[in-house]
Design a protein around this motif. Sequence first.
Motif, mmCIF file in Angstrom:
data_model
loop_
_atom_site.group_PDB
_atom_site.id
_atom_site.type_symbol
_atom_site.label_atom_id
_atom_site.label_comp_id
_atom_site.label_asym_id
_atom_site.label_seq_id
_atom_site.Cartn_x
_atom_site.Cartn_y
_atom_site.Cartn_z
ATOM 1 N N LEU A 117 -10.128 33.809 -20.195
ATOM 2 C CA LEU A 117 -10.862 32.543 -20.290
ATOM 3 C C LEU A 117 -12.315 32.747 -19.859
ATOM 4 O O LEU A 117 -13.241 32.259 -20.516
ATOM 5 C CB LEU A 117 -10.174 31.487 -19.416
ATOM 6 C CG LEU A 117 -10.846 30.110 -19.371
ATOM 7 C CD1 LEU A 117 -10.870 29.459 -20.750
ATOM 8 C CD2 LEU A 117 -10.138 29.189 -18.374
ATOM 9 N N ASN A 118 -12.499 33.494 -18.775
ATOM 10 C CA ASN A 118 -13.845 33.769 -18.273
ATOM 11 C C ASN A 118 -14.676 34.509 -19.323
ATOM 12 O O ASN A 118 -15.862 34.237 -19.495
ATOM 13 C CB ASN A 118 -13.732 34.600 -16.987
ATOM 14 C CG ASN A 118 -14.946 34.381 -16.090
ATOM 15 O OD1 ASN A 118 -15.803 33.557 -16.390
ATOM 16 N ND2 ASN A 118 -15.019 35.134 -15.019
ATOM 17 N N GLU A 119 -14.032 35.422 -20.043
ATOM 18 C CA GLU A 119 -14.736 36.145 -21.116
ATOM 19 C C GLU A 119 -15.213 35.189 -22.212
ATOM 20 O O GLU A 119 -16.309 35.329 -22.752
ATOM 21 C CB GLU A 119 -13.798 37.173 -21.765
ATOM 22 C CG GLU A 119 -13.712 38.470 -21.005
ATOM 23 C CD GLU A 119 -12.756 39.455 -21.669
ATOM 24 O OE1 GLU A 119 -12.672 40.563 -21.172
ATOM 25 O OE2 GLU A 119 -12.085 39.092 -22.670
ATOM 26 N N GLN A 120 -14.374 34.186 -22.542
ATOM 27 C CA GLN A 120 -14.753 33.211 -23.582
ATOM 28 C C GLN A 120 -15.964 32.399 -23.122
ATOM 29 O O GLN A 120 -16.850 32.078 -23.907
ATOM 30 C CB GLN A 120 -13.591 32.256 -23.916
ATOM 31 C CG GLN A 120 -12.267 32.915 -24.237
ATOM 32 C CD GLN A 120 -12.423 34.032 -25.253
ATOM 33 O OE1 GLN A 120 -12.960 33.824 -26.342
ATOM 34 N NE2 GLN A 120 -11.965 35.220 -24.898
ATOM 35 N N LEU A 121 -15.978 32.062 -21.828
ATOM 36 C CA LEU A 121 -17.087 31.319 -21.234
ATOM 37 C C LEU A 121 -18.388 32.103 -21.345
ATOM 38 O O LEU A 121 -19.435 31.560 -21.685
ATOM 39 C CB LEU A 121 -16.809 31.153 -19.740
ATOM 40 C CG LEU A 121 -16.595 29.784 -19.180
ATOM 41 C CD1 LEU A 121 -15.151 29.407 -19.366
ATOM 42 C CD2 LEU A 121 -16.925 29.806 -17.709
ATOM 43 N N GLN A 122 -18.296 33.398 -21.011
ATOM 44 C CA GLN A 122 -19.492 34.254 -21.022
ATOM 45 C C GLN A 122 -20.056 34.360 -22.443
ATOM 46 O O GLN A 122 -21.258 34.419 -22.636
ATOM 47 C CB GLN A 122 -19.192 35.658 -20.498
ATOM 48 C CG GLN A 122 -18.580 35.694 -19.099
ATOM 49 C CD GLN A 122 -19.349 34.863 -18.089
ATOM 50 O OE1 GLN A 122 -20.572 34.794 -18.129
ATOM 51 N NE2 GLN A 122 -18.627 34.194 -17.197
ATOM 52 N N LYS A 123 -19.145 34.323 -23.427
ATOM 53 C CA LYS A 123 -19.599 34.411 -24.825
ATOM 54 C C LYS A 123 -20.461 33.213 -25.188
ATOM 55 O O LYS A 123 -21.372 33.294 -25.988
ATOM 56 C CB LYS A 123 -18.390 34.467 -25.780
ATOM 57 C CG LYS A 123 -17.754 35.839 -25.855
ATOM 58 C CD LYS A 123 -16.614 35.827 -26.878
ATOM 59 C CE LYS A 123 -15.688 37.011 -26.671
ATOM 60 N NZ LYS A 123 -14.405 36.843 -27.366
ATOM 61 N N LYS A 124 -20.134 32.041 -24.595
ATOM 62 C CA LYS A 124 -20.888 30.838 -24.947
ATOM 63 C C LYS A 124 -22.191 30.748 -24.151
ATOM 64 O O LYS A 124 -23.186 30.225 -24.648
ATOM 65 C CB LYS A 124 -20.030 29.586 -24.675
ATOM 66 C CG LYS A 124 -20.707 28.320 -25.196
ATOM 67 C CD LYS A 124 -19.841 27.090 -25.090
ATOM 68 C CE LYS A 124 -20.535 25.885 -25.688
ATOM 69 N NZ LYS A 124 -19.753 24.657 -25.613
#
Lengths: 222, 116
Positions: A214-221
């Motif tokens: 989930l944290n990785e998805q956040l960083q992508k945005k």
Amino acid sequence: MTNEIKLIDVRKNILSDNENQADLIREELRKKKVFMVNIMASPGAGKTSVIIQTLRRLKDTVNIGVIEGDVESTVDSEKILKEGVPAVQIQTGGACHLDAPMITAGLSDLDLDSLDLVFIENIGNLICPAEFDTGSDLQVMILSVPEGDDKVLKYPLMFTVCDVLLVNKVDYLSITDFNLELLKRRVHELNPRMQVFEVSCKTGEGMDIWCHWLNEQLQKKA
Amino acid sequence: MHELAVTKSILQLVLDETEKNHAHKVLKIQLAIGAMRNLEEEWIQRYFNYISEGTIAKNAVIKVHKIPVLFHCNLCQTDFTADVHLEEKILCPHCQGFEYDLVHGRELIIENIEVK
């Protein structure tokens, strides 16, 4: 005024008002660099528990807010506030889902400039929330082991609109006939892109893997 | 219960369209609904009768054209249907492949309105 019968060709999406509002929410959140996650599941599947377990793992590095949807009561938002995280309670007064206008109202009570991540805890059922776009970046559903592995057959729409499936209460697997491989096969038949995580809020199993992803998805945005 | 919210959206769209077209009575509303949507004609009609009271859409008949679930095989480009509520494994009937997308079955559309 005429009495002639006339056919008006409409060809419009019935939920276009809601979907336009959801697009506005996405646009606003994009500007504010806030990632929003819509959590959907049956009553008792572990929506609040998953949110709390996720908060505890991420809140030191990620600023999180929660929109709690309930038909009545403020039980869930009180639990979130105890974690030291801002929470807004939406009481739908009978409605079985949250829609984009309700989320717009909920977001206006959160200080978006200070947040990176917002969780929506939708109303507990596997039918209505699937029909209404909330403007979220990620649609997450939770299915808990005691509910059984046949839910894909009963609520197919929900499984097609979600990006992530959290199979919760995997600590129950050994005492049930729940077939995890069969569930995954059925899920991927309907939705080949579904990310599946096996978790237990009680034992903490799998929670770090889910939170890391989930944290990785956040960083992508961001 | 989401039928009520959906039906309210239908009524609003119908009233907007009839106003634009200067109609004074709505006779029939033709919907197209994907088989995966959990919406039945009978229930939409009941909710519609209730909420359209006092509008020019009162007594309008709701007709639903159900759109079957359709998958598209990305391997051999075959389109095929399947019953998603059954336990049988879903495979492309032509190449037995497992790489397909859902292309129809989630529609929720007002196709046309019959008015006076």
